[in-house]
Write a protein that holds these residues in place. Structure first.
Motif, mmCIF file in Angstrom:
data_model
loop_
_atom_site.group_PDB
_atom_site.id
_atom_site.type_symbol
_atom_site.label_atom_id
_atom_site.label_comp_id
_atom_site.label_asym_id
_atom_site.label_seq_id
_atom_site.Cartn_x
_atom_site.Cartn_y
_atom_site.Cartn_z
ATOM 1 N N HIS A 133 -16.231 5.849 -1.871
ATOM 2 C CA HIS A 133 -16.265 7.320 -1.788
ATOM 3 C C HIS A 133 -15.883 7.974 -3.113
ATOM 4 O O HIS A 133 -16.552 8.915 -3.573
ATOM 5 C CB HIS A 133 -15.309 7.770 -0.682
ATOM 6 N N ASN A 134 -14.853 7.469 -3.742
ATOM 7 C CA ASN A 134 -14.334 8.108 -4.953
ATOM 8 C C ASN A 134 -15.225 7.922 -6.176
ATOM 9 O O ASN A 134 -15.036 8.604 -7.185
ATOM 10 C CB ASN A 134 -12.931 7.583 -5.265
ATOM 11 N N LEU A 135 -16.207 7.015 -6.107
ATOM 12 C CA LEU A 135 -17.155 6.895 -7.212
ATOM 13 C C LEU A 135 -17.955 8.183 -7.391
ATOM 14 O O LEU A 135 -18.258 8.583 -8.517
ATOM 15 C CB LEU A 135 -18.114 5.726 -6.960
ATOM 16 N N SER A 136 -18.290 8.826 -6.287
ATOM 17 C CA SER A 136 -19.039 10.080 -6.340
ATOM 18 C C SER A 136 -18.127 11.293 -6.279
ATOM 19 O O SER A 136 -18.410 12.323 -6.899
ATOM 20 C CB SER A 136 -20.038 10.149 -5.177
ATOM 21 N N ARG A 137 -17.034 11.166 -5.521
ATOM 22 C CA ARG A 137 -16.156 12.306 -5.248
ATOM 23 C C ARG A 137 -14.733 11.891 -5.632
ATOM 24 O O ARG A 137 -13.922 11.527 -4.781
ATOM 25 C CB ARG A 137 -16.250 12.692 -3.767
ATOM 26 N N PRO A 138 -14.411 11.942 -6.929
ATOM 27 C CA PRO A 138 -13.200 11.306 -7.473
ATOM 28 C C PRO A 138 -11.899 11.697 -6.779
ATOM 29 O O PRO A 138 -11.628 12.879 -6.542
ATOM 30 C CB PRO A 138 -13.201 11.773 -8.933
ATOM 31 N N GLY A 139 -11.117 10.677 -6.443
ATOM 32 C CA GLY A 139 -9.755 10.862 -5.965
ATOM 33 C C GLY A 139 -9.610 11.620 -4.667
ATOM 34 O O GLY A 139 -8.562 12.234 -4.443
ATOM 35 N N SER A 140 -10.620 11.576 -3.780
ATOM 36 C CA SER A 140 -10.584 12.477 -2.628
ATOM 37 C C SER A 140 -10.658 11.795 -1.268
ATOM 38 O O SER A 140 -10.532 12.473 -0.245
ATOM 39 C CB SER A 140 -11.751 13.471 -2.729
ATOM 40 N N PHE A 141 -10.848 10.486 -1.203
ATOM 41 C CA PHE A 141 -11.140 9.841 0.083
ATOM 42 C C PHE A 141 -10.040 10.073 1.114
ATOM 43 O O PHE A 141 -10.321 10.534 2.234
ATOM 44 C CB PHE A 141 -11.351 8.337 -0.117
ATOM 45 N N ASP A 142 -8.816 9.743 0.787
ATOM 46 C CA ASP A 142 -7.740 9.833 1.779
ATOM 47 C C ASP A 142 -7.578 11.258 2.287
ATOM 48 O O ASP A 142 -7.416 11.482 3.496
ATOM 49 C CB ASP A 142 -6.420 9.335 1.187
#
Length: 385
Positions: A133-142
């Protein structure tokens, strides 16, 4: 180029719905963000400006508003804007990255009729784990997952969109298991990263090619068998394969689709019932056509533009442009069955509405994959390696 014996479909007397980018600010920098150029170039309107605009939309008998951005929850006045929508007798939906949704945010929806008038709140999830997820939307998964789970816990009309890219195309089964099995979403929808905005800068990193499209589309069809009716798409590989199958059926069996006028640039139906508004108040035919400005909500008559703007008329009149009159399409064996694809990418890259979207071209798709039809691809996918 338009055919005189084919008429443009009638548009509604007023836009039934409007997509509003209420801010250009975002707490993320997604690598495929189609709105990134406008976010940098335009300025946000004030609270009072948005209230004025929403009042005008209500007077124009708009029924629904979708709030997007940027990230809507970066605006401290978001609930003032929502209250204005409710006061003007409209319903609303929200598109969000989910990272700013917490207990305080959820509690605010219980004030007045905010929860009652909310049709849906869509959260973007692009991976089954932070590493994807964070590859596209950095630092946001959790934070995004926590926001989604909180909405589910409170019984909100939450939905999920997965934007498919080269970052997550190998993770789709895991994503489906996370969202549909573990979190218990009723369904998920998906689209794909496109070369618009930031998607141009990172096109080679995120955008799918024709070979990727086939592979991903077949994988999604298998997931649909596992989760019947719970995976949907209006764009991207899953939607493209559906369209290609309809073209195949029309050519082989005469089973014409009723979803578009075959043989014409007829793919864009949104401009007959909805509009887009950018975060500086600019009115556009669609949020994917954000460089085609029709006017501004602060100064112009929305109904006059809806009915008479030469900009939106040009988009609507694509519907009667025969593909046989487009040089690159004229000799294609699929020309009688195609619809030219979404004009968003065409307008962005080629600066014209009178060309097909080559990223959705079935002839190019077949050639790239070395097949004659989707049926060949299905047979091949079932062969042992």
């Amino acid at each position: 180029m338009a055919r005189s014996d084919i008429s443009v479909p009638k548009h509604a007397g007023a836009p039934l719905s409007v997509d509003i980018s209420i801010t250009g600010k975002c707490n993320l920098k997604c690598k495929y963000c189609f709105y990134s150029n406008e976010m940098a170039a335009l300025s946000d309107l004030s609270t009072e400006d948005w209230k004025f605009i929403i009042r005008k939309l209500g007077e124009a008998k708009v029924m629904r508003i979708t709030l997007t951005g940027g990230e809507v929850f970066t605006r401290p006045d978001i609930f003032e804007i929502i209250d204005s929508i409710i006061e003007n007798r409209m319903r609303y939906s929200i598109l969000t990255n989910g990272t700013l949704i917490d207990e305080k945010t959820v509690s605010a929806f219980y004030v007045g009729k905010r929860r009652l008038r909310l049709d849906s709140i869509q959260v973007s999830i692009d991976g089954s784990c932070p590493e994807v997820h964070n590859l596209s939307r950095p630092g946001s998964f959790d934070r995004a997952i926590n926001g989604l789970k909180l909405l589910r816990k409170e019984g909100f009309p939450a939905t999920v969109r997965v934007t498919i890219s080269r970052h997550n195309m190998e993770d789709l089964e895991n994503i489906a298991e996370l969202l549909l099995d573990d979190i218990g979403m009723p369904s998920i929808t998906n689209n794909e990263a496109s070369p618009i905005g930031a998607g141009c800068t990172y096109e080679s990193e995120v955008a799918l090619d024709h070979v990727d499209t086939l592979r991903v589309g077949l994988q999604l069809e298998k997931l649909q068998e596992k989760y019947p009716g719970r995976i949907t798409a209006n764009a991207g590989p899953f939607a493209k394969l559906r369209m290609y199958r309809e073209m195949e059926n029309a050519r082989q069996n005469g089973q014409l689709t009723n979803r578009w006028k075959m043989g014409f640039l007829s793919s864009c139906g949104g401009v007959f019932n909805k509009l887009g508004i950018l975060h500086d108040g600019s009115i556009v035919p669609c949020s994917m056509l954000h460089d085609l400005t029709m006017g501004n909500m602060l100064t112009d008559d929305i109904l006059g533009l809806w009915k008479n703007s030469p900009v939106i008329r040009q988009v609507r009149e694509r519907y009667v442009v025969p593909l046989t009159e487009i040089r690159a399409c004229a000799n294609c064996e699929w020309v009688q069955y195609c619809n030219g694809g979404c004009p968003g990418v065409t307008q962005q890259i080629q600066k014209t509405l009178l060309d097909p979207n080559w990223r959705g071209c079935y002839r190019n798709f077949l050639k790239a994959n070395g097949i004659r039809s989707i049926c060949d691809a299905v047979v091949r996918s079932g062969e042992p390696e």
